[in-house]
Scaffold this motif. Structure first.
Motif, mmCIF file in Angstrom:
data_model
loop_
_atom_site.group_PDB
_atom_site.id
_atom_site.type_symbol
_atom_site.label_atom_id
_atom_site.label_comp_id
_atom_site.label_asym_id
_atom_site.label_seq_id
_atom_site.Cartn_x
_atom_site.Cartn_y
_atom_site.Cartn_z
ATOM 1 N N ALA A 45 -3.552 -5.755 4.024
ATOM 2 C CA ALA A 45 -3.027 -4.838 3.017
ATOM 3 C C ALA A 45 -4.130 -4.373 2.079
ATOM 4 N N MET A 46 -5.027 -5.291 1.713
ATOM 5 C CA MET A 46 -6.140 -4.948 0.827
ATOM 6 C C MET A 46 -7.073 -3.925 1.479
ATOM 7 N N VAL A 47 -7.436 -4.163 2.729
ATOM 8 C CA VAL A 47 -8.321 -3.236 3.437
ATOM 9 C C VAL A 47 -7.662 -1.869 3.580
ATOM 10 N N GLU A 48 -6.386 -1.860 3.934
ATOM 11 C CA GLU A 48 -5.656 -0.598 4.082
ATOM 12 C C GLU A 48 -5.636 0.184 2.777
ATOM 13 N N LEU A 49 -5.349 -0.510 1.700
ATOM 14 C CA LEU A 49 -5.251 0.147 0.400
ATOM 15 C C LEU A 49 -6.600 0.660 -0.080
ATOM 16 N N LEU A 50 -7.625 -0.172 -0.005
ATOM 17 C CA LEU A 50 -8.943 0.229 -0.491
ATOM 18 C C LEU A 50 -9.517 1.367 0.348
ATOM 19 N N ILE B 110 -12.037 -11.932 -0.308
ATOM 20 C CA ILE B 110 -11.975 -10.808 -1.242
ATOM 21 C C ILE B 110 -13.166 -9.887 -1.009
ATOM 22 N N ALA B 111 -14.347 -10.476 -0.957
ATOM 23 C CA ALA B 111 -15.551 -9.686 -0.700
ATOM 24 C C ALA B 111 -15.500 -9.041 0.679
ATOM 25 N N GLU B 112 -14.929 -9.764 1.640
ATOM 26 C CA GLU B 112 -14.821 -9.212 2.997
ATOM 27 C C GLU B 112 -13.931 -7.977 2.997
ATOM 28 N N SER B 113 -12.825 -8.036 2.277
ATOM 29 C CA SER B 113 -11.936 -6.883 2.172
ATOM 30 C C SER B 113 -12.662 -5.694 1.559
ATOM 31 N N LEU B 114 -13.357 -5.951 0.463
ATOM 32 C CA LEU B 114 -14.092 -4.884 -0.204
ATOM 33 C C LEU B 114 -15.170 -4.302 0.698
ATOM 34 N N SER B 115 -15.838 -5.170 1.453
ATOM 35 C CA SER B 115 -16.899 -4.719 2.339
ATOM 36 C C SER B 115 -16.358 -3.809 3.431
ATOM 37 N N PRO C 173 0.799 -1.230 0.000
ATOM 38 C CA PRO C 173 0.000 0.000 0.000
ATOM 39 C C PRO C 173 0.828 1.273 0.000
ATOM 40 N N ALA C 174 2.075 1.195 0.466
ATOM 41 C CA ALA C 174 2.918 2.386 0.567
ATOM 42 C C ALA C 174 3.318 2.940 -0.796
ATOM 43 N N VAL C 175 3.257 2.122 -1.841
ATOM 44 C CA VAL C 175 3.669 2.601 -3.167
ATOM 45 C C VAL C 175 2.489 3.095 -3.993
#
Length: 205
Positions: A129-134, A159-164, A89-91
């Protein structure tokens, strides 16, 4: 490259803080080279840590930074992979050179990692990382993630959980609701993102 060399590079970059990126990019390039020249796992892990710490100071090299971290995400050593994944996410910095290209590449990697069987700790690291980035990049990243997920049908409910989580702003980014209230994007586009995410969650449930 040895671990002491990387600590020296880190010190040089800290001392040069405030200097123009053009004058210090040759120093940062040594971190980029460490992904392949570091024979020891500890060296490659430190390289990922330092890339995360210094990438924002070199926006013109974010694509190269992302490429280096993505390479390390497939490292043979578990600890190197964890460090590289958490650094992704830092990049992803909005407005930087080739930022959309970098964000899309990182999202594709994270979605791909979520679909692959791996250790539970590694899966949790990818999810975080996905949650942080989104959350940090909402709503732009939410729209890209929903589109990528459609192109590459996912196989894991996480994946859906991260998006949610990201859509609701649970990680502190505000999500779709915050984007709507601040007028970051037109309402119709935000509604489109919400529909895409809901369809994805329904399909995976």
């Amino acid at each position: 490259m040895k671990i002491d060399d990387l600590y020296a590079v880190d010190s040089q970059l800290k001392e040069a803080h405030g200097s123009t990126a053009e004058h210090t990019s040759h120093i940062y390039q040594r971190l980029l080279e460490a992904r392949s020249s570091g024979k020891e796992a500890a060296t490659r892990q430190l390289a990922a840590t330092l890339l995360k710490a210094h990438a924002a100071s070199f926006p013109q090299l974010l694509a190269e930074s992302a490429s280096a971290l993505i390479d390390l995400c497939s490292d043979s050593e578990f600890k190197v992979r964890l460090t590289a994944i958490s650094a992704l996410p830092a990049v992803c910095i909005e407005g930087a050179s080739r930022s959309d290209q970098v964000l899309r590449a990182v999202l594709r990697v994270l979605l791909s990692l979520l679909r692959s069987p791996r250790a539970s700790l590694e899966t949790r690291t990818v999810h975080t990382a996905m949650v942080e980035l989104l959350s940090a990049q909402a709503p732009r990243a939410l729209l890209l993630a929903a589109t990528i997920a459609e192109e590459q049908p996912p196989s894991l409910p996480s994946i859906a959980e991260s998006l949610s989580h990201a859509a609701s702003g649970e990680a502190g980014g505000g999500g779709i609701a915050a984007a709507a209230s601040t007028g970051q994007l037109p309402k119709v586009l935000l509604e489109f993102v919400g529909i895409k995410l809901q369809l994805l969650r329904d399909w995976l449930s």
